[in-house]
Design a protein around this motif. Structure first.
Motif, PDB file in Angstrom:
ATOM      1  N   ASP A  88     -12.952  -6.123   4.271  1.00 25.13           N
ATOM      2  CA  ASP A  88     -12.415  -7.225   3.454  1.00 25.13           C
ATOM      3  C   ASP A  88     -11.080  -7.743   3.991  1.00 25.13           C
ATOM      4  O   ASP A  88     -10.756  -8.916   3.807  1.00 25.13           O
ATOM      5  CB  ASP A  88     -12.216  -6.779   1.999  1.00 25.13           C
ATOM      6  CG  ASP A  88     -13.530  -6.551   1.268  1.00 25.13           C
ATOM      7  OD1 ASP A  88     -14.582  -7.001   1.763  1.00 25.13           O
ATOM      8  OD2 ASP A  88     -13.498  -5.903   0.201  1.00 25.13           O
ATOM      9  N   THR A  89     -10.312  -6.863   4.623  1.00 23.62           N
ATOM     10  CA  THR A  89      -8.990  -7.247   5.136  1.00 23.62           C
ATOM     11  C   THR A  89      -9.033  -7.553   6.631  1.00 23.62           C
ATOM     12  O   THR A  89      -8.003  -7.503   7.305  1.00 23.62           O
ATOM     13  CB  THR A  89      -7.952  -6.135   4.865  1.00 23.62           C
ATOM     14  OG1 THR A  89      -8.386  -4.926   5.527  1.00 23.62           O
ATOM     15  CG2 THR A  89      -7.758  -5.892   3.387  1.00 23.62           C
ATOM     16  N   ASP A  90     -10.211  -7.859   7.129  1.00 19.52           N
ATOM     17  CA  ASP A  90     -10.395  -8.215   8.548  1.00 19.52           C
ATOM     18  C   ASP A  90      -9.873  -7.141   9.497  1.00 19.52           C
ATOM     19  O   ASP A  90      -9.238  -7.438  10.506  1.00 19.52           O
ATOM     20  CB  ASP A  90      -9.728  -9.554   8.865  1.00 19.52           C
ATOM     21  CG  ASP A  90     -10.377 -10.703   8.131  1.00 19.52           C
ATOM     22  OD1 ASP A  90     -11.603 -10.647   7.915  1.00 19.52           O
ATOM     23  OD2 ASP A  90      -9.659 -11.648   7.766  1.00 19.52           O
ATOM     24  N   GLY A  91     -10.120  -5.880   9.147  1.00 22.46           N
ATOM     25  CA  GLY A  91      -9.768  -4.784  10.044  1.00 22.46           C
ATOM     26  C   GLY A  91      -8.346  -4.279   9.933  1.00 22.46           C
ATOM     27  O   GLY A  91      -7.859  -3.605  10.841  1.00 22.46           O
ATOM     28  N   ASN A  92      -7.674  -4.544   8.832  1.00 24.48           N
ATOM     29  CA  ASN A  92      -6.320  -4.032   8.629  1.00 24.48           C
ATOM     30  C   ASN A  92      -6.448  -2.660   7.951  1.00 24.48           C
ATOM     31  O   ASN A  92      -6.553  -2.556   6.732  1.00 24.48           O
ATOM     32  CB  ASN A  92      -5.516  -4.999   7.768  1.00 24.48           C
ATOM     33  CG  ASN A  92      -4.062  -4.579   7.642  1.00 24.48           C
ATOM     34  OD1 ASN A  92      -3.729  -3.402   7.714  1.00 24.48           O
ATOM     35  ND2 ASN A  92      -3.190  -5.554   7.446  1.00 24.48           N
ATOM     36  N   ALA A  93      -6.416  -1.605   8.771  1.00 21.54           N
ATOM     37  CA  ALA A  93      -6.655  -0.247   8.273  1.00 21.54           C
ATOM     38  C   ALA A  93      -5.567   0.206   7.295  1.00 21.54           C
ATOM     39  O   ALA A  93      -5.865   0.848   6.285  1.00 21.54           O
ATOM     40  CB  ALA A  93      -6.761   0.727   9.440  1.00 21.54           C
ATOM     41  N   SER A  94      -4.312  -0.118   7.588  1.00 25.26           N
ATOM     42  CA  SER A  94      -3.224   0.301   6.692  1.00 25.26           C
ATOM     43  C   SER A  94      -3.366  -0.336   5.322  1.00 25.26           C
ATOM     44  O   SER A  94      -3.206   0.332   4.292  1.00 25.26           O
ATOM     45  CB  SER A  94      -1.867  -0.047   7.296  1.00 25.26           C
ATOM     46  OG  SER A  94      -1.664   0.677   8.485  1.00 25.26           O
ATOM     47  N   GLU A  95      -3.687  -1.631   5.297  1.00 29.37           N
ATOM     48  CA  GLU A  95      -3.861  -2.320   4.019  1.00 29.37           C
ATOM     49  C   GLU A  95      -5.071  -1.767   3.273  1.00 29.37           C
ATOM     50  O   GLU A  95      -5.033  -1.578   2.054  1.00 29.37           O
ATOM     51  CB  GLU A  95      -4.007  -3.832   4.245  1.00 29.37           C
ATOM     52  CG  GLU A  95      -4.061  -4.631   2.972  1.00 29.37           C
ATOM     53  CD  GLU A  95      -2.808  -4.493   2.107  1.00 29.37           C
ATOM     54  OE1 GLU A  95      -2.932  -4.634   0.881  1.00 29.37           O
ATOM     55  OE2 GLU A  95      -1.702  -4.239   2.635  1.00 29.37           O
ATOM     56  N   ALA A  96      -6.141  -1.495   3.990  1.00 30.10           N
ATOM     57  CA  ALA A  96      -7.333  -0.915   3.362  1.00 30.10           C
ATOM     58  C   ALA A  96      -7.010   0.453   2.769  1.00 30.10           C
ATOM     59  O   ALA A  96      -7.467   0.787   1.671  1.00 30.10           O
ATOM     60  CB  ALA A  96      -8.465  -0.798   4.386  1.00 30.10           C
ATOM     61  N   TYR A  97      -6.208   1.222   3.473  1.00 30.95           N
ATOM     62  CA  TYR A  97      -5.819   2.545   2.973  1.00 30.95           C
ATOM     63  C   TYR A  97      -4.989   2.401   1.701  1.00 30.95           C
ATOM     64  O   TYR A  97      -5.205   3.121   0.723  1.00 30.95           O
ATOM     65  CB  TYR A  97      -5.032   3.303   4.055  1.00 30.95           C
ATOM     66  CG  TYR A  97      -4.818   4.747   3.705  1.00 30.95           C
ATOM     67  CD1 TYR A  97      -5.786   5.697   4.006  1.00 30.95           C
ATOM     68  CD2 TYR A  97      -3.658   5.161   3.061  1.00 30.95           C
ATOM     69  CE1 TYR A  97      -5.595   7.035   3.672  1.00 30.95           C
ATOM     70  CE2 TYR A  97      -3.454   6.482   2.725  1.00 30.95           C
ATOM     71  CZ  TYR A  97      -4.435   7.419   3.027  1.00 30.95           C
ATOM     72  OH  TYR A  97      -4.255   8.738   2.679  1.00 30.95           O
ATOM     73  N   ARG A  98      -4.039   1.442   1.700  1.00 33.48           N
ATOM     74  CA  ARG A  98      -3.220   1.216   0.505  1.00 33.48           C
ATOM     75  C   ARG A  98      -4.078   0.826  -0.694  1.00 33.48           C
ATOM     76  O   ARG A  98      -3.768   1.188  -1.822  1.00 33.48           O
ATOM     77  CB  ARG A  98      -2.195   0.108   0.763  1.00 33.48           C
ATOM     78  CG  ARG A  98      -1.031   0.513   1.585  1.00 33.48           C
ATOM     79  CD  ARG A  98       0.005  -0.614   1.676  1.00 33.48           C
ATOM     80  NE  ARG A  98       0.853  -0.427   2.808  1.00 33.48           N
ATOM     81  CZ  ARG A  98       0.648  -0.934   4.027  1.00 33.48           C
ATOM     82  NH1 ARG A  98      -0.380  -1.709   4.258  1.00 33.48           N
ATOM     83  NH2 ARG A  98       1.476  -0.678   5.001  1.00 33.48           N
TER      84      ARG A  98
END
Length: 185
Positions: A29-39
């Protein structure tokens, strides 16, 4: 029986926790932003940014998580393809709409009567932009055929040039000649 037990054991080994599953969904959903997905998937209120990044990287390195991300990506691509096919069909309905489908001729009187929306074929309903009913006088407005055809064309690459002929045979530096043969100056 042993094969079925092995498949169940593999399935249990590959199963993700609820938070890992959410991480996979949010990652896409965040176009591959792992840190944001983790948050979004975990409680990070007491974590430093470096810790979040490290944990997100560790999750991405997990073969179970990577496999699930690829599965979700494939599922979404298949859904998107189906949805695009539906949209393309509606656009084709607009392009091929036949105004004769809007009315019927009364066999007894020979008078033309507009069909009600429920009497229209689905492809014609797809092509409608607006319906007006002014005291029993029904008016239909169709969507623009040209715009629908342009959109279909651009989606399918029909408007792209088939071949581009570029020659750089001039004497000037950085000169580009388009569409000239080698024998012409």
């Amino acid at each position: 029986m042993a094969k079925k037990e092995k498949q169940q054991r593999i399935s249990q080994e590959r199963r993700l926790t609820e938070k890992q599953e959410r991480f996979c969904q949010f990652y896409l959903d965040t176009d591959g932003n792992a840190s944001e997905a983790y948050r979004m998937a975990y409680d990070t209120s007491n974590m430093q940014p470096e810790t979040i990044w490290s944990n997100a990287s560790r999750l991405l390195a997990s073969s179970k998580v990577a496999t699930r991300i690829n599965e979700i990506r494939a599922e979404r691509a298949a859904r998107s393809r189906i949805e695009r096919e539906k949209v393309e069909q509606v656009l084709m309905d607009i392009v091929t709409a036949d105004p004769n489908d809007l009315y019927i001729v009364d066999a007894k009187t020979g008078r033309i009567k507009m069909k009600t929306p429920s009497q229209l074929p689905k492809r014609m309903r797809n092509a409608l932009k607006k319906i007006k009913n002014n005291k029993g006088v029904v008016e239909y407005e169709l969507n623009g055929r040209v715009e629908a055809a342009r959109l279909l064309g651009s989606w399918n690459g029909w408007d792209a040039p088939k071949e581009v002929n570029v020659n750089n045979t001039g004497n000037m530096t950085n000169e580009i000649r388009i569409g000239f043969g080698d024998d012409q100056d």
